[in-house]
Write an enzyme that holds these catalytic residues in place. Structure first.
Site, short mmCIF file in Angstrom:
data_model
loop_
_atom_site.label_atom_id
_atom_site.label_comp_id
_atom_site.label_asym_id
_atom_site.label_seq_id
_atom_site.Cartn_x
_atom_site.Cartn_y
_atom_site.Cartn_z
N LYS A 164 85.15 95.12 62.38
CA LYS A 164 85.24 94.34 61.13
C LYS A 164 83.98 93.49 60.95
O LYS A 164 83.39 93.48 59.87
CB LYS A 164 86.46 93.42 61.19
CG LYS A 164 86.47 92.31 60.12
CD LYS A 164 87.70 91.45 60.17
CE LYS A 164 87.53 90.22 60.99
NZ LYS A 164 86.79 89.11 60.38
N ASN A 165 83.56 92.80 62.02
CA ASN A 165 82.47 91.84 61.85
C ASN A 165 81.10 92.48 61.80
O ASN A 165 80.11 91.82 61.53
CB ASN A 165 82.56 90.76 62.93
CG ASN A 165 83.80 89.89 62.72
OD1 ASN A 165 84.40 89.91 61.64
ND2 ASN A 165 84.20 89.16 63.74
N CYS B 245 89.14 82.31 57.74
CA CYS B 245 90.18 81.64 58.53
C CYS B 245 89.90 80.13 58.56
O CYS B 245 88.77 79.70 58.65
CB CYS B 245 90.18 82.16 59.96
SG CYS B 245 90.59 83.88 60.06
N ARG C 278 83.75 74.96 58.92
CA ARG C 278 83.04 76.23 58.66
C ARG C 278 81.88 76.01 57.68
O ARG C 278 81.80 76.56 56.59
CB ARG C 278 84.02 77.30 58.16
CG ARG C 278 85.11 77.55 59.19
CD ARG C 278 85.75 78.89 59.07
NE ARG C 278 84.90 79.94 59.64
CZ ARG C 278 85.31 81.21 59.73
NH1 ARG C 278 86.46 81.57 59.26
NH2 ARG C 278 84.51 82.12 60.26
N ASP D 60 87.06 84.85 69.41
CA ASP D 60 88.03 85.64 68.64
C ASP D 60 89.09 86.28 69.52
O ASP D 60 90.04 86.89 69.02
CB ASP D 60 87.33 86.72 67.81
CG ASP D 60 86.49 86.09 66.71
OD1 ASP D 60 85.62 86.79 66.16
OD2 ASP D 60 86.67 84.90 66.44
N ARG E 93 94.18 91.73 57.86
CA ARG E 93 92.79 91.50 57.45
C ARG E 93 91.85 92.15 58.45
O ARG E 93 90.74 92.54 58.12
CB ARG E 93 92.48 89.99 57.40
CG ARG E 93 93.13 89.23 56.28
CD ARG E 93 92.59 87.81 56.22
NE ARG E 93 91.12 87.82 56.27
CZ ARG E 93 90.41 86.75 56.60
NH1 ARG E 93 91.00 85.63 56.93
NH2 ARG E 93 89.09 86.81 56.60
#
Ligand code: EPZ
Length: 440
Positions: free
Chosen positions: A24-25, A123, A128, A318, A410
């Site tokens: 995903k990242n 998230c 952030r 994560d 997600r």
């Protein structure tokens, strides 16, 4: 269905084989990078997850054409043509649904020297901020949004021209490293990023950019050097690397259910931070070229340990929530030290409802081992917290419900199918969200 839940009846050891999907990242940064191509490209091994759907929607909203092909193996291939991009503004509601939308700042600055973006989402574990991104763009000659005051949530930047610069990141930042690589690929002159992030997905985005025709050296080390080019011809096919965090989540799911699972289509060295901790605790992990097998001797105890999250090759933040679940089911007292995010323990009260014995002192979680989790109705407070609660529910006796399961989807492709293929009793329950009833 917006708010659905996962219904999990635990206590069954997971056994068998699964394939890990694309990262995903990595793919989110790569999708933004592809918006700079002066041609087309094909992306293979794309995970079928909602964050990718959102990013595709944002790219299409600025004029890119993206065709989605479902392969016979069930993975996704994207055929991308950004030549129709007719705006540098991405300010629709989708942009604030995910954090990675901010990669369009670097991509659009690189493509045409200007970008206007709604503040990103993602998230919720604290501030952030994006000050490192904006400071770097300012060093590269971009004017407009100042990290001190982003007017009304829209970040507008323009640079004429965008120039290479020597950038020191005072905090190791995955997002800032990727965003600077994107903009620098088309800036005039050379850019150096010092104290760069080194995660596997940083290297994958750099490899993709080089396949596009960019000139990037040193990705995966502390110092990345980029020489700007005028054109990024593209016209190539690229396969996304396997997802390190998805793989680690299944390693932990296998472990907490006392199972025996072989996890295929991974790069084992990416798993080293977790593999070494799990071996230290007493789990067996056999390593192949592109797979890991996780199992344990039920006669042997599983010992607690101490974990501290850090930028790669440190322990991935994560995997922090999932690892706390693993530590809950070990002997003695363990310590988790979350050193990347200032507020990434919001899921702990949900775990305590399942019987966890955890005390939080600022960024330290002290975990006292318990015999087993109890089933309960809990809520996924964010993506990885949700994945951790799935692991706890798989280990617990009885039936648990995990509300807000859409947050898990997600970042985890076909998680219900993959867990079922390992023998888990899991299904999607309607919008059974007793939390709403409780608040009534
Ligand atoms: C990426 O987020 C990942 N998201 C996160 O994964 C991951 O937790 C994080 O990297 C760390 O590995 C994506 O790749 C889409 P950072 P990012 O910039 O880029 C501070 C998941 O579960 N910081 O590396 O937002 C920041 O507050 C998600 O897949 C600034 O101070 O993380 C944090 O303390 C959750 N100013 C630290 O740096 C900035 O401008 C690391 O953040 C940027 C970051």
């Amino acid at each position: 269905m917006d708010s659905y839940s996962y219904k999990i009846t635990g206590g069954k050891p997971l056994k068998g084989h699964i394939n890990i999907s694309g990262s995903k990242n990595a793919v989110l940064g790569i999708l933004a990078a592809s918006m700079m191509i002066d041609g087309t490209c094909t992306l293979e091994n794309v995970p079928d997850i909602s964050d990718v759907h959102v990013m595709v929607k944002i790219c299409e909203s600025i004029g890119a054409k993206i065709e989605t092909e479902l392969t016979p193996e069930g993975s996704v291939t994207l055929h991308i043509d950004p030549r129709g991009i007719d705006t540098y503004e991405a300010t629709g509601p989708s942009v604030s649904k995910i954090r990675a939308s901010y990669y369009l700042l670097g991509a659009l600055l690189g493509r045409g020297g200007k970008a206007s973006l709604r503040m990103p989402g993602g998230c919720d574990f604290g501030q952030r901020p994006i000050d490192l991104h904006l400071k770097a763009f300012r060093q590269m000659g971009a004017k407009g949004a100042d990290f001190r005051n982003i007017n009304g949530g829209i970040i507008s930047l323009h640079a004429d021209p965008l120039r290479g610069a020597s950038i020191f990141l005072d905090i190791v930042s995955v997002g800032a490293t990727i965003n600077i690589m994107l903009a620098a690929s088309k800036a005039q002159g050379k850019t150096t990023i010092v104290n760069a992030a080194k995660e596997p997905h940083i290297v994958d985005v750099a490899n993709f950019l080089n396949s596009m025709g960019a000139k990037i050296k040193g990705a995966g080390t502390d110092t990345i050097k980029i020489t700007g080019v005028d054109k990024l011809p593209g016209n190539f096919t690229y396969s996304i690397i396997p997802d390190q965090i998805e793989a680690g989540t299944y390693m932990i799911a296998a472990a907490v259910t006392n199972g025996d699972v072989t996890i295929h289509n991974i790069i084992p060295t990416h798993m080293d931070p977790l593999s070494s901790k799990m071996r230290e605790m007493g789990y067996s992990i056999d390593e192949g070229d592109d797979y890991l097998r996780v199992y344990r001797d039920p006669e042997e105890p599983v010992w607690g340990t101490n974990v501290k999250t850090a930028p790669y090759p440190g322990f991935p933040t994560d995997l922090q929530p999932q690892t706390v679940v693993l530590l809950c089911l070990s002997e003695g007292q363990s310590k988790m030290d979350e050193d990347v995010w200032e507020n990434r323990y919001q899921y702990i009260p949900e775990l305590q409802r399942m019987g966890a014995n955890i005390s939080i002192f600022d960024h330290i979680a002290l975990i006292n081992g318990i015999d087993h989790f109890s089933s309960a109705q809990v809520k996924a407070t964010d993506l990885r917290a949700g994945a951790a609660l799935v692991c706890a529910a798989l280990a617990a006796d009885g039936t648990s419900y995990i509300d807000e399961a859409r947050r898990i989807d997600r970042g985890y492709e076909k998680i219900v199918d993959k867990l079922r293929s390992l023998g888990a009793d899991i299904e999607i329950a309607g919008s059974l969200n007793l939390y709403e009833d409780k608040e009534a």
